[in-house]
Design a protein around this motif. Structure first.
Motif, PDB file in Angstrom:
ATOM      1  N   GLN A   1       0.812  -1.224   0.000  1.00 14.17           N
ATOM      2  CA  GLN A   1       0.000   0.000   0.000  1.00 14.17           C
ATOM      3  C   GLN A   1       0.844   1.273   0.000  1.00 14.17           C
ATOM      4  OE1 GLN A   1      -2.626  -0.307   3.353  1.00 14.17           O
ATOM      5  NE2 GLN A   1      -3.892  -1.916   2.418  1.00 14.17           N
ATOM      6  N   GLY A   2       2.111   1.155   0.384  1.00  8.82           N
ATOM      7  CA  GLY A   2       2.953   2.345   0.408  1.00  8.82           C
ATOM      8  C   GLY A   2       3.435   2.790  -0.956  1.00  8.82           C
ATOM      9  N   HIS A   3       3.211   1.969  -1.984  1.00  5.81           N
ATOM     10  CA  HIS A   3       3.660   2.343  -3.332  1.00  5.81           C
ATOM     11  C   HIS A   3       2.747   3.419  -3.905  1.00  5.81           C
ATOM     12  CE1 HIS A   3       4.816   1.996  -7.561  1.00  5.81           C
ATOM     13  NE2 HIS A   3       5.892   1.324  -7.149  1.00  5.81           N
ATOM     14  N   ALA A   4       3.333   4.381  -4.607  1.00  3.41           N
ATOM     15  CA  ALA A   4       2.559   5.512  -5.134  1.00  3.41           C
ATOM     16  C   ALA A   4       1.517   5.072  -6.149  1.00  3.41           C
ATOM     17  CB  ALA A   4       3.512   6.533  -5.768  1.00  3.41           C
ATOM     18  N   ASP A   5       1.863   4.149  -7.020  1.00  4.48           N
ATOM     19  CA  ASP A   5       0.942   3.722  -8.072  1.00  4.48           C
ATOM     20  C   ASP A   5       1.335   2.308  -8.515  1.00  4.48           C
ATOM     21  OD1 ASP A   5      -0.739   3.375 -10.193  1.00  4.48           O
ATOM     22  OD2 ASP A   5      -0.262   5.251 -11.192  1.00  4.48           O
ATOM     23  N   PRO A   6       0.884   1.239  -7.805  1.00  8.75           N
ATOM     24  CA  PRO A   6       1.276  -0.131  -8.161  1.00  8.75           C
ATOM     25  C   PRO A   6       0.889  -0.524  -9.582  1.00  8.75           C
ATOM     26  CG  PRO A   6       0.280  -0.074  -5.978  1.00  8.75           C
ATOM     27  CD  PRO A   6       0.063   1.272  -6.586  1.00  8.75           C
ATOM     28  N   VAL A   7      -0.311  -0.163 -10.011  1.00  5.18           N
ATOM     29  CA  VAL A   7      -0.740  -0.510 -11.369  1.00  5.18           C
ATOM     30  C   VAL A   7       0.130   0.215 -12.391  1.00  5.18           C
ATOM     31  CG1 VAL A   7      -2.634  -0.452 -13.030  1.00  5.18           C
ATOM     32  CG2 VAL A   7      -3.095  -1.011 -10.636  1.00  5.18           C
ATOM     33  N   GLY A   8       0.486   1.451 -12.090  1.00  6.86           N
ATOM     34  CA  GLY A   8       1.363   2.182 -13.001  1.00  6.86           C
ATOM     35  C   GLY A   8       2.710   1.493 -13.146  1.00  6.86           C
ATOM     36  N   ALA A   9       3.234   0.913 -12.061  1.00  3.13           N
ATOM     37  CA  ALA A   9       4.501   0.191 -12.128  1.00  3.13           C
ATOM     38  C   ALA A   9       4.378  -1.041 -13.011  1.00  3.13           C
ATOM     39  CB  ALA A   9       4.950  -0.200 -10.718  1.00  3.13           C
ATOM     40  N   ILE A  10       3.252  -1.743 -12.898  1.00  2.00           N
ATOM     41  CA  ILE A  10       3.021  -2.932 -13.740  1.00  2.00           C
ATOM     42  C   ILE A  10       2.934  -2.524 -15.203  1.00  2.00           C
ATOM     43  CG2 ILE A  10       1.394  -4.797 -14.242  1.00  2.00           C
ATOM     44  CD1 ILE A  10       0.597  -4.662 -11.228  1.00  2.00           C
ATOM     45  N   LEU A  11       2.231  -1.437 -15.487  1.00  2.00           N
ATOM     46  CA  LEU A  11       2.117  -0.970 -16.864  1.00  2.00           C
ATOM     47  C   LEU A  11       3.468  -0.508 -17.414  1.00  2.00           C
ATOM     48  CD1 LEU A  11      -1.263   0.960 -16.638  1.00  2.00           C
ATOM     49  CD2 LEU A  11      -0.831  -1.213 -17.782  1.00  2.00           C
ATOM     50  N   ALA A  12       4.335  -0.003 -16.538  1.00  2.00           N
ATOM     51  CA  ALA A  12       5.674   0.384 -16.993  1.00  2.00           C
ATOM     52  C   ALA A  12       6.446  -0.840 -17.471  1.00  2.00           C
ATOM     53  CB  ALA A  12       6.421   1.076 -15.855  1.00  2.00           C
ATOM     54  N   MET A  13       6.264  -1.973 -16.803  1.00  2.00           N
ATOM     55  CA  MET A  13       6.912  -3.209 -17.255  1.00  2.00           C
ATOM     56  C   MET A  13       6.342  -3.665 -18.588  1.00  2.00           C
ATOM     57  SD  MET A  13       7.281  -5.295 -13.644  1.00  2.00           S
ATOM     58  CE  MET A  13       7.928  -6.741 -14.450  1.00  2.00           C
ATOM     59  N   LEU A  14       5.033  -3.468 -18.789  1.00  2.00           N
ATOM     60  CA  LEU A  14       4.420  -3.779 -20.079  1.00  2.00           C
ATOM     61  C   LEU A  14       5.025  -2.908 -21.180  1.00  2.00           C
ATOM     62  CD1 LEU A  14       0.676  -4.141 -19.074  1.00  2.00           C
ATOM     63  CD2 LEU A  14       1.979  -5.846 -20.337  1.00  2.00           C
ATOM     64  N   GLU A  15       5.173  -1.616 -20.904  1.00  2.00           N
ATOM     65  CA  GLU A  15       5.706  -0.688 -21.892  1.00  2.00           C
ATOM     66  C   GLU A  15       7.150  -1.029 -22.247  1.00  2.00           C
ATOM     67  OE1 GLU A  15       5.822   2.708 -24.446  1.00  2.00           O
ATOM     68  OE2 GLU A  15       4.229   1.459 -23.612  1.00  2.00           O
ATOM     69  N   ALA A  16       7.888  -1.574 -21.278  1.00  2.00           N
ATOM     70  CA  ALA A  16       9.293  -1.920 -21.511  1.00  2.00           C
ATOM     71  C   ALA A  16       9.446  -3.303 -22.145  1.00  2.00           C
ATOM     72  CB  ALA A  16      10.063  -1.866 -20.195  1.00  2.00           C
ATOM     73  N   ASP A  17       8.316  -3.960 -22.495  1.00  2.00           N
ATOM     74  CA  ASP A  17       8.333  -5.281 -23.136  1.00  2.00           C
ATOM     75  C   ASP A  17       8.949  -6.348 -22.240  1.00  2.00           C
ATOM     76  OD1 ASP A  17       7.030  -4.493 -25.449  1.00  2.00           O
ATOM     77  OD2 ASP A  17       8.904  -3.899 -26.437  1.00  2.00           O
ATOM     78  N   LEU A  18       8.810  -6.209 -20.928  1.00  2.00           N
ATOM     79  CA  LEU A  18       9.261  -7.257 -20.006  1.00  2.00           C
ATOM     80  C   LEU A  18       8.188  -8.322 -19.816  1.00  2.00           C
ATOM     81  CD1 LEU A  18      11.050  -5.344 -17.106  1.00  2.00           C
ATOM     82  CD2 LEU A  18      12.082  -6.861 -18.777  1.00  2.00           C
ATOM     83  N   VAL A  19       6.923  -7.933 -19.877  1.00  2.00           N
ATOM     84  CA  VAL A  19       5.823  -8.842 -19.600  1.00  2.00           C
ATOM     85  C   VAL A  19       4.688  -8.618 -20.584  1.00  2.00           C
ATOM     86  CG1 VAL A  19       6.349  -9.016 -17.124  1.00  2.00           C
ATOM     87  CG2 VAL A  19       4.834  -7.195 -17.945  1.00  2.00           C
ATOM     88  N   SER A  20       3.744  -9.558 -20.575  1.00  2.00           N
ATOM     89  CA  SER A  20       2.522  -9.436 -21.365  1.00  2.00           C
ATOM     90  C   SER A  20       1.334  -9.549 -20.422  1.00  2.00           C
ATOM     91  CB  SER A  20       2.450 -10.529 -22.435  1.00  2.00           C
ATOM     92  OG  SER A  20       2.430 -11.810 -21.827  1.00  2.00           O
ATOM     93  N   VAL A  21       0.167  -9.134 -20.884  1.00  2.00           N
ATOM     94  CA  VAL A  21      -1.020  -9.165 -20.041  1.00  2.00           C
ATOM     95  C   VAL A  21      -2.124  -9.943 -20.749  1.00  2.00           C
ATOM     96  CG1 VAL A  21      -1.850  -6.944 -20.946  1.00  2.00           C
ATOM     97  CG2 VAL A  21      -2.710  -7.805 -18.748  1.00  2.00           C
ATOM     98  N   ASP A  22      -2.847 -10.770 -19.981  1.00  2.00           N
ATOM     99  CA  ASP A  22      -3.999 -11.516 -20.482  1.00  2.00           C
ATOM    100  C   ASP A  22      -5.253 -10.885 -19.877  1.00  2.00           C
ATOM    101  OD1 ASP A  22      -5.748 -13.351 -21.476  1.00  2.00           O
ATOM    102  OD2 ASP A  22      -5.247 -14.937 -20.048  1.00  2.00           O
ATOM    103  N   LEU A  23      -6.151 -10.372 -20.737  1.00  2.00           N
ATOM    104  CA  LEU A  23      -7.370  -9.696 -20.300  1.00  2.00           C
ATOM    105  C   LEU A  23      -8.574 -10.575 -20.643  1.00  2.00           C
ATOM    106  CD1 LEU A  23      -6.590  -6.087 -21.599  1.00  2.00           C
ATOM    107  CD2 LEU A  23      -6.112  -7.032 -19.330  1.00  2.00           C
ATOM    108  N   PRO A  24      -8.929 -11.539 -19.789  1.00  2.00           N
ATOM    109  CA  PRO A  24     -10.044 -12.438 -20.107  1.00  2.00           C
ATOM    110  C   PRO A  24     -11.357 -11.696 -20.326  1.00  2.00           C
ATOM    111  CG  PRO A  24      -8.773 -13.259 -18.222  1.00  2.00           C
ATOM    112  CD  PRO A  24      -8.295 -11.873 -18.503  1.00  2.00           C
TER     113      PRO A  24
END
Length: 427
Positions: free
Chosen positions: A65-88
């Motif tokens: 909870q202390g992170h400023a924007d956890p979802v934003g951090a995950i999306l940053a990894m997506l933008e850097a092509d480190l991970v992919s996302v599955d949106l069922p």
């Protein structure tokens, strides 16, 4: 629907934080972005690697909870092509799954997760063509001397504290089929996994307050999935027979196995149990000989000894099959059915039979409870054994499904049989 990073993915982030105007960049193994520190990246990837993917909700919990924007951090990894996302569901929510992007085919480096399939066992030199360790050439043995085949399955046993549970998933030698034991003060759980390291790390087993974790694999990666299922049942039987802890899971199904393969797996289990006992984890109340030998049969399977000339108290039933083969049975109690010694047992189960039919033949043949008939047409039961129902006893005898209880018939509906006949007393 699985997506890699794209402009559309970052568009999802724009309402979350103005800092997302900074494009995530990948540099020397690190995605650089104001919302994603190096520690954040390593923590998120570690969670993903435990089971191959992780939900957005789980990754948010990792950052805290202390992170400023956890979802934003995950999306940053997506933008850097480190991970992919599955949106069922087609939207990004806490249930969306995040996974690593697979490396390109041209890459030479692979991690253990890139190849979760069990390694094929290394070929064993033929006894007639032994290898000379000096130059690799076939070494000739003197006349009338031959090298016998020895056990080719060598156990690799690892033990860890419950706090190290996630660490099992990262061990390369556990990225293969194997068996595990979860121990608490009074309880135990015996299971198996095709990737036993990940299975242990998942933490989904119905046992609490785990103190120690034991894994058993084969040093050369020589276990198939079926082998691991057979080994799981053997280990489960040994832990149950020792009566030192209460098993919280029922007897596993095992798998179809030949008597020869069962013997090799049982020998591997004996060495693994000896190591576990020697280091003070289980089998402490048994002698070293009993640890190696193991129980003759599964708990509750052998019926009490019966005098050779005494018939069971209950009505004796018979089933005829094959060419002049037959078996005898009788009710033992309200919940148990007795298969009588001397009964014929079909040599090979049919393909549609449960795996337990083949497993039981191999296990009982190994322990001497069934023997090959003198004419070689069937196995013969050397001692009364118990089943939970008449249909289960019939399935074992015939090695096939379908007849149910109806296959058993009274020897003589009028009760006019001779109680001293060899067939009745199964002498």
């Amino acid at each position: 629907m699985t997506y890699q990073s794209s402009n559309g993915a970052m568009a999802l982030a724009k309402p979350l934080s103005s800092s997302h105007d900074c494009t995530a960049k990948f540099d020397i193994g690190l995605a650089r972005h104001p919302l994603l520190t190096a520690t954040d990246q390593v923590s998120l990837l570690r969670e993903i690697d435990i089971s191959g993917s992780a939900s957005v909700g789980t990754l948010m919990a990792v950052l805290g909870q202390g992170h400023a924007d956890p979802v934003g951090a995950i999306l940053a990894m997506l933008e850097a092509d480190l991970v992919s996302v599955d949106l069922p569901t087609g939207i990004l929510d806490e249930h969306a799954r995040i996974a690593r992007i697979q490396p390109l085919a041209a890459d030479d480096d692979t991690s253990p997760d890139d190849d979760p399939e069990p390694h094929a066992p290394q070929p064993i030199p033929s006894p007639s063509d032994p290898q000379d360790p000096e130059d690799g050439a076939a070494a000739e043995l003197p006349v009338r001397i031959q090298r016998l085949e020895a056990a080719d399955l060598v156990p690799d046993v690892l033990v860890g504290a419950a706090s190290a549970r996630r660490g099992f998933a990262s061990l390369e030698e556990l990225q293969r089929p194997g068996v595990y034991i979860l121990l608490s003060h009074q309880n135990a759980y015996v299971g198996m996994g095709v990737n036993v390291g990940r299975r242990v790390a998942s933490g989904s087993q119905p046992i609490s307050d785990v103190d120690s974790i034991i894994t058993i694999t084969e040093k050369g990666g020589g276990l198939s999935e079926d082998d691991a299922q057979v080994l799981e049942r053997i280990i489960h039987t040994r832990v149950s027979a020792a009566r030192e802890v209460r098993l919280v899971n029922s007897t596993p199904n095992g798998a179809s196995v030949t008597p020869q393969r069962y013997a090799a797996l049982n020998a591997m289990a004996a060495l693994a149990c000896e190591s576990i006992a020697r280091n003070g984890y289980l089998f402490l109340d048994l002698s070293p000989r009993m640890v190696l030998a193991g129980p003759r049969a599964e708990t509750g399977q052998l019926a009490p000894p019966r005098p050779f000339n005494a018939a069971p108290d209950q009505e004796v039933m018979e089933v005829s099959f094959g060419e002049n083969l037959s078996a005898l049975s009788a009710r033992h109690s309200e919940t148990e059915w007795l298969l009588l010694r001397g009964s014929d047992i079909r040599l090979e189960p049919v393909a549609s039979a449960n795996a337990s039919a083949s497993y039981h033949r191999a296990a009982l043949l190994h322990s001497g409870i069934i023997e090959l008939a003198p004419d070689g047409r069937s196995y013969v039961l050397a001692r009364d054994i118990l089943f939970g129902s008449p249909s289960a006893a019939l399935h074992f005898v015939l090695g096939s499904k379908g007849q149910g209880r109806g296959g058993w018939k009274p020897i003589d509906p009028d009760g006019g049989y001779d109680p001293n006949t060899e067939r009745l007393i199964a002498a």
